[in-house]
Design a protein around this motif. Structure first.
Motif, PDB file in Angstrom:
ATOM      1  N   GLY A   1      38.007  44.323  36.779  1.00 57.89           N
ATOM      2  CA  GLY A   1      39.006  45.144  36.117  1.00 57.89           C
ATOM      3  C   GLY A   1      40.119  45.534  37.073  1.00 57.89           C
ATOM      4  O   GLY A   1      40.336  44.896  38.088  1.00 57.89           O
ATOM      5  N   GLY A   2      40.794  46.610  36.714  1.00 58.70           N
ATOM      6  CA  GLY A   2      41.870  47.107  37.547  1.00 58.70           C
ATOM      7  C   GLY A   2      42.372  48.438  37.029  1.00 58.70           C
ATOM      8  O   GLY A   2      42.205  48.757  35.838  1.00 58.70           O
ATOM      9  N   ALA A   3      42.973  49.201  37.911  1.00 54.05           N
ATOM     10  CA  ALA A   3      43.486  50.518  37.551  1.00 54.05           C
ATOM     11  C   ALA A   3      44.578  50.410  36.490  1.00 54.05           C
ATOM     12  O   ALA A   3      44.761  51.319  35.688  1.00 54.05           O
ATOM     13  N   HIS A   4      45.289  49.294  36.459  1.00 49.97           N
ATOM     14  CA  HIS A   4      46.379  49.091  35.507  1.00 49.97           C
ATOM     15  C   HIS A   4      45.882  48.655  34.123  1.00 49.97           C
ATOM     16  O   HIS A   4      46.667  48.559  33.186  1.00 49.97           O
ATOM     17  N   CYS A   5      44.581  48.395  33.995  1.00 52.08           N
ATOM     18  CA  CYS A   5      43.998  47.891  32.745  1.00 52.08           C
ATOM     19  C   CYS A   5      43.373  49.043  31.972  1.00 52.08           C
ATOM     20  O   CYS A   5      42.307  49.534  32.326  1.00 52.08           O
ATOM     21  N   GLY A   6      44.034  49.451  30.907  1.00 48.90           N
ATOM     22  CA  GLY A   6      43.542  50.558  30.099  1.00 48.90           C
ATOM     23  C   GLY A   6      42.192  50.280  29.460  1.00 48.90           C
ATOM     24  O   GLY A   6      41.328  51.161  29.387  1.00 48.90           O
ATOM     25  N   VAL A   7      41.983  49.054  28.997  1.00 47.69           N
ATOM     26  CA  VAL A   7      40.701  48.685  28.391  1.00 47.69           C
ATOM     27  C   VAL A   7      39.591  48.779  29.443  1.00 47.69           C
ATOM     28  O   VAL A   7      38.498  49.276  29.165  1.00 47.69           O
ATOM     29  N   CYS A   8      39.884  48.323  30.659  1.00 47.19           N
ATOM     30  CA  CYS A   8      38.902  48.388  31.754  1.00 47.19           C
ATOM     31  C   CYS A   8      38.491  49.831  32.016  1.00 47.19           C
ATOM     32  O   CYS A   8      37.302  50.132  32.159  1.00 47.19           O
ATOM     33  N   GLN A   9      39.476  50.700  32.082  1.00 52.31           N
ATOM     34  CA  GLN A   9      39.215  52.108  32.363  1.00 52.31           C
ATOM     35  C   GLN A   9      38.426  52.761  31.244  1.00 52.31           C
ATOM     36  O   GLN A   9      37.603  53.646  31.478  1.00 52.31           O
ATOM     37  N   ALA A  10      38.649  52.328  30.017  1.00 51.00           N
ATOM     38  CA  ALA A  10      37.953  52.909  28.874  1.00 51.00           C
ATOM     39  C   ALA A  10      36.519  52.404  28.750  1.00 51.00           C
ATOM     40  O   ALA A  10      35.615  53.164  28.405  1.00 51.00           O
ATOM     41  N   ILE A  11      36.298  51.138  29.042  1.00 50.31           N
ATOM     42  CA  ILE A  11      34.974  50.565  28.798  1.00 50.31           C
ATOM     43  C   ILE A  11      34.013  50.761  29.969  1.00 50.31           C
ATOM     44  O   ILE A  11      32.796  50.804  29.777  1.00 50.31           O
ATOM     45  N   ALA A  12      34.524  50.911  31.178  1.00 50.55           N
ATOM     46  CA  ALA A  12      33.655  51.036  32.356  1.00 50.55           C
ATOM     47  C   ALA A  12      32.658  52.189  32.240  1.00 50.55           C
ATOM     48  O   ALA A  12      31.461  51.982  32.475  1.00 50.55           O
ATOM     49  N   PRO A  13      33.079  53.411  31.879  1.00 53.11           N
ATOM     50  CA  PRO A  13      32.085  54.481  31.774  1.00 53.11           C
ATOM     51  C   PRO A  13      31.093  54.264  30.625  1.00 53.11           C
ATOM     52  O   PRO A  13      29.931  54.639  30.729  1.00 53.11           O
ATOM     53  N   ARG A  14      31.537  53.623  29.561  1.00 56.04           N
ATOM     54  CA  ARG A  14      30.633  53.341  28.438  1.00 56.04           C
ATOM     55  C   ARG A  14      29.586  52.300  28.840  1.00 56.04           C
ATOM     56  O   ARG A  14      28.410  52.415  28.482  1.00 56.04           O
ATOM     57  N   LEU A  15      30.002  51.291  29.586  1.00 56.71           N
ATOM     58  CA  LEU A  15      29.053  50.291  30.069  1.00 56.71           C
ATOM     59  C   LEU A  15      28.077  50.909  31.065  1.00 56.71           C
ATOM     60  O   LEU A  15      26.878  50.611  31.038  1.00 56.71           O
ATOM     61  N   ALA A  16      28.592  51.773  31.935  1.00 57.04           N
ATOM     62  CA  ALA A  16      27.727  52.437  32.916  1.00 57.04           C
ATOM     63  C   ALA A  16      26.688  53.306  32.228  1.00 57.04           C
ATOM     64  O   ALA A  16      25.514  53.315  32.609  1.00 57.04           O
ATOM     65  N   ALA A  17      27.090  54.038  31.204  1.00 56.91           N
ATOM     66  CA  ALA A  17      26.153  54.889  30.460  1.00 56.91           C
ATOM     67  C   ALA A  17      25.106  54.035  29.754  1.00 56.91           C
ATOM     68  O   ALA A  17      23.913  54.370  29.756  1.00 56.91           O
ATOM     69  N   MET A  18      25.521  52.927  29.163  1.00 58.16           N
ATOM     70  CA  MET A  18      24.595  52.014  28.497  1.00 58.16           C
ATOM     71  C   MET A  18      23.586  51.461  29.497  1.00 58.16           C
ATOM     72  O   MET A  18      22.382  51.445  29.254  1.00 58.16           O
ATOM     73  N   ALA A  19      24.073  51.029  30.652  1.00 58.42           N
ATOM     74  CA  ALA A  19      23.182  50.473  31.670  1.00 58.42           C
ATOM     75  C   ALA A  19      22.220  51.535  32.201  1.00 58.42           C
ATOM     76  O   ALA A  19      21.035  51.262  32.390  1.00 58.42           O
TER      77      ALA A  19
ATOM     78  N   TYR B   1      36.520  33.517  41.627  1.00 61.44           N
ATOM     79  CA  TYR B   1      35.525  33.542  40.560  1.00 61.44           C
ATOM     80  C   TYR B   1      36.123  33.221  39.188  1.00 61.44           C
ATOM     81  O   TYR B   1      35.469  33.390  38.169  1.00 61.44           O
ATOM     82  N   GLY B   2      37.374  32.759  39.166  1.00 61.86           N
ATOM     83  CA  GLY B   2      37.994  32.304  37.924  1.00 61.86           C
ATOM     84  C   GLY B   2      38.303  33.393  36.921  1.00 61.86           C
ATOM     85  O   GLY B   2      38.277  33.153  35.720  1.00 61.86           O
ATOM     86  N   VAL B   3      38.605  34.581  37.410  1.00 60.26           N
ATOM     87  CA  VAL B   3      38.935  35.694  36.523  1.00 60.26           C
ATOM     88  C   VAL B   3      40.457  35.835  36.489  1.00 60.26           C
ATOM     89  O   VAL B   3      41.070  36.210  37.487  1.00 60.26           O
ATOM     90  N   PHE B   4      41.056  35.536  35.339  1.00 54.86           N
ATOM     91  CA  PHE B   4      42.504  35.570  35.206  1.00 54.86           C
ATOM     92  C   PHE B   4      42.968  36.465  34.065  1.00 54.86           C
ATOM     93  O   PHE B   4      44.157  36.526  33.755  1.00 54.86           O
ATOM     94  N   THR B   5      42.042  37.135  33.407  1.00 52.61           N
ATOM     95  CA  THR B   5      42.346  38.092  32.363  1.00 52.61           C
ATOM     96  C   THR B   5      41.409  39.278  32.561  1.00 52.61           C
ATOM     97  O   THR B   5      40.365  39.134  33.196  1.00 52.61           O
ATOM     98  N   LEU B   6      41.761  40.422  32.045  1.00 51.83           N
ATOM     99  CA  LEU B   6      40.925  41.613  32.213  1.00 51.83           C
ATOM    100  C   LEU B   6      40.692  42.288  30.874  1.00 51.83           C
ATOM    101  O   LEU B   6      41.560  42.212  30.005  1.00 51.83           O
ATOM    102  N   PRO B   7      39.603  42.971  30.719  1.00 49.68           N
ATOM    103  CA  PRO B   7      38.442  42.967  31.614  1.00 49.68           C
ATOM    104  C   PRO B   7      37.575  41.735  31.393  1.00 49.68           C
ATOM    105  O   PRO B   7      37.629  41.090  30.353  1.00 49.68           O
ATOM    106  N   VAL B   8      36.777  41.439  32.403  1.00 46.41           N
ATOM    107  CA  VAL B   8      35.739  40.417  32.307  1.00 46.41           C
ATOM    108  C   VAL B   8      34.449  41.082  32.767  1.00 46.41           C
ATOM    109  O   VAL B   8      34.436  41.791  33.774  1.00 46.41           O
ATOM    110  N   LEU B   9      33.403  40.855  32.017  1.00 40.80           N
ATOM    111  CA  LEU B   9      32.084  41.369  32.362  1.00 40.80           C
ATOM    112  C   LEU B   9      31.141  40.181  32.418  1.00 40.80           C
ATOM    113  O   LEU B   9      31.122  39.355  31.495  1.00 40.80           O
ATOM    114  N   ARG B  10      30.388  40.091  33.515  1.00 40.25           N
ATOM    115  CA  ARG B  10      29.434  38.993  33.658  1.00 40.25           C
ATOM    116  C   ARG B  10      28.080  39.539  34.088  1.00 40.25           C
ATOM    117  O   ARG B  10      28.006  40.416  34.943  1.00 40.25           O
ATOM    118  N   LEU B  11      27.040  38.972  33.508  1.00 39.75           N
ATOM    119  CA  LEU B  11      25.687  39.223  33.969  1.00 39.75           C
ATOM    120  C   LEU B  11      25.310  38.046  34.850  1.00 39.75           C
ATOM    121  O   LEU B  11      25.373  36.893  34.401  1.00 39.75           O
TER     122      LEU B  11
END
Length: 123
Positions: free
Chosen positions: A36-54, A78-88
Protein backbone atom coordinates in the motif's frame (compact mmCIF):
# COMPACT_ATOMS: atom_id res chain seq x y z
CA UNK A 1 2.92 4.06 10.15
CA UNK A 2 -0.29 4.03 12.15
CA UNK A 3 -1.91 1.02 10.50
CA UNK A 4 -3.43 -1.48 12.84
CA UNK A 5 -2.86 0.51 16.00
CA UNK A 6 -6.48 0.51 17.22
CA UNK A 7 -7.16 -1.66 20.29
CA UNK A 8 -7.71 -5.31 19.43
CA UNK A 9 -5.79 -5.23 16.17
CA UNK A 10 -2.48 -6.76 15.21
CA UNK A 11 0.24 -4.38 14.12
CA UNK A 12 1.45 -4.49 10.55
CA UNK A 13 5.19 -5.10 10.51
CA UNK A 14 6.79 -2.61 8.11
CA UNK A 15 9.12 -3.90 5.40
CA UNK A 16 12.23 -1.76 4.98
CA UNK A 17 13.38 -2.92 1.53
CA UNK A 18 13.55 -5.86 -0.89
CA UNK A 19 16.13 -7.68 1.21
CA UNK A 20 13.94 -7.40 4.30
CA UNK A 21 11.02 -8.96 2.45
CA UNK A 22 13.18 -11.65 0.84
CA UNK A 23 14.41 -12.58 4.32
CA UNK A 24 11.06 -12.58 6.08
CA UNK A 25 8.91 -14.46 3.56
CA UNK A 26 10.85 -17.74 3.53
CA UNK A 27 11.41 -17.63 7.30
CA UNK A 28 7.68 -17.81 8.08
CA UNK A 29 5.54 -20.74 6.90
CA UNK A 30 2.74 -18.26 6.12
CA UNK A 31 2.50 -14.47 5.98
CA UNK A 32 -0.07 -11.92 4.87
CA UNK A 33 1.50 -9.03 2.97
CA UNK A 34 -0.29 -5.76 2.24
CA UNK A 35 1.23 -3.56 -0.45
CA UNK A 36 0.00 0.00 0.00
CA UNK A 37 0.95 3.59 0.53
CA UNK A 38 0.09 6.68 2.52
CA UNK A 39 -1.37 8.25 -0.65
CA UNK A 40 -3.79 5.31 -1.13
CA UNK A 41 -7.08 5.96 0.62
CA UNK A 42 -8.32 2.41 0.08
CA UNK A 43 -5.08 1.06 1.61
CA UNK A 44 -5.50 3.25 4.67
CA UNK A 45 -9.13 2.19 5.08
CA UNK A 46 -8.68 -1.54 4.64
CA UNK A 47 -5.44 -2.07 6.60
CA UNK A 48 -7.00 -1.77 10.09
CA UNK A 49 -9.96 -3.94 9.03
CA UNK A 50 -7.62 -6.64 7.74
CA UNK A 51 -5.52 -6.42 10.91
CA UNK A 52 -8.62 -6.81 13.10
CA UNK A 53 -9.78 -9.79 11.02
CA UNK A 54 -6.37 -11.44 11.28
CA UNK A 55 -6.13 -10.78 15.03
CA UNK A 56 -9.51 -12.41 15.58
CA UNK A 57 -9.26 -15.36 13.19
CA UNK A 58 -5.54 -15.90 12.47
CA UNK A 59 -3.56 -14.56 15.45
CA UNK A 60 -0.40 -16.49 14.53
CA UNK A 61 -0.33 -15.15 10.95
CA UNK A 62 2.42 -12.53 10.48
CA UNK A 63 1.19 -9.29 8.90
CA UNK A 64 3.73 -7.48 6.75
CA UNK A 65 3.26 -4.06 5.19
CA UNK A 66 5.16 -2.76 2.16
CA UNK A 67 4.83 1.00 1.62
CA UNK A 68 5.22 1.29 -2.14
CA UNK A 69 5.89 5.00 -1.89
CA UNK A 70 8.81 4.43 0.50
CA UNK A 71 10.09 1.19 -1.10
CA UNK A 72 9.24 1.31 -4.83
CA UNK A 73 11.97 -1.19 -5.71
CA UNK A 74 10.34 -3.86 -3.53
CA UNK A 75 7.00 -3.24 -5.19
CA UNK A 76 8.50 -3.43 -8.68
CA UNK A 77 10.47 -6.58 -7.88
CA UNK A 78 7.30 -8.30 -6.65
CA UNK A 79 5.20 -7.07 -9.59
CA UNK A 80 2.97 -4.72 -7.64
CA UNK A 81 1.88 -1.85 -9.89
CA UNK A 82 -1.55 -1.03 -8.46
CA UNK A 83 -2.71 -0.52 -4.88
CA UNK A 84 -3.76 -2.04 -2.66
CA UNK A 85 -2.50 -5.57 -3.21
CA UNK A 86 -2.86 -8.23 -0.55
CA UNK A 87 -1.07 -11.56 -0.84
CA UNK A 88 -0.98 -14.64 1.33
CA UNK A 89 2.42 -16.27 1.12
CA UNK A 90 2.94 -19.94 1.97
CA UNK A 91 6.54 -21.11 2.27
CA UNK A 92 7.69 -17.96 0.48
CA UNK A 93 5.31 -18.38 -2.49
CA UNK A 94 2.15 -16.42 -3.24
CA UNK A 95 -0.90 -18.60 -2.56
CA UNK A 96 -3.66 -15.95 -2.73
CA UNK A 97 -3.73 -12.48 -4.26
CA UNK A 98 -6.22 -9.64 -4.10
CA UNK A 99 -5.88 -6.32 -5.92
CA UNK A 100 -7.74 -2.99 -5.87
CA UNK A 101 -11.26 -3.98 -4.79
CA UNK A 102 -11.72 -6.87 -2.37
CA UNK A 103 -13.63 -7.55 0.79
CA UNK A 104 -12.41 -8.56 4.23
CA UNK A 105 -14.99 -11.37 4.45
CA UNK A 106 -13.74 -12.87 1.18
CA UNK A 107 -10.13 -12.69 2.39
CA UNK A 108 -11.07 -14.31 5.71
CA UNK A 109 -12.90 -17.17 4.02
CA UNK A 110 -10.18 -17.89 1.47
CA UNK A 111 -7.26 -17.57 3.91
CA UNK A 112 -9.09 -19.93 6.29
CA UNK A 113 -9.48 -22.47 3.48
CA UNK A 114 -5.77 -22.34 2.57
CA UNK A 115 -4.70 -22.61 6.22
CA UNK A 116 -7.09 -25.55 6.75
CA UNK A 117 -5.59 -27.35 3.74
CA UNK A 118 -2.09 -26.76 5.12
CA UNK A 119 -3.12 -28.07 8.55
CA UNK A 120 -4.63 -31.18 6.93
CA UNK A 121 -1.35 -31.85 5.11
CA UNK A 122 0.54 -31.68 8.41
CA UNK A 123 -1.72 -34.27 10.06
Amino acid sequence: MSMGTRPGTTLWQPIADCTDLQTRLPSAPTALVLWGGAHCGVCQAIAPRLAAMAAEHFPQLPLLYVDCQATPAACAQYGVFTLPVLRLYVNGHSALEYARAFGVAQVQQEVAAVLARLAALED
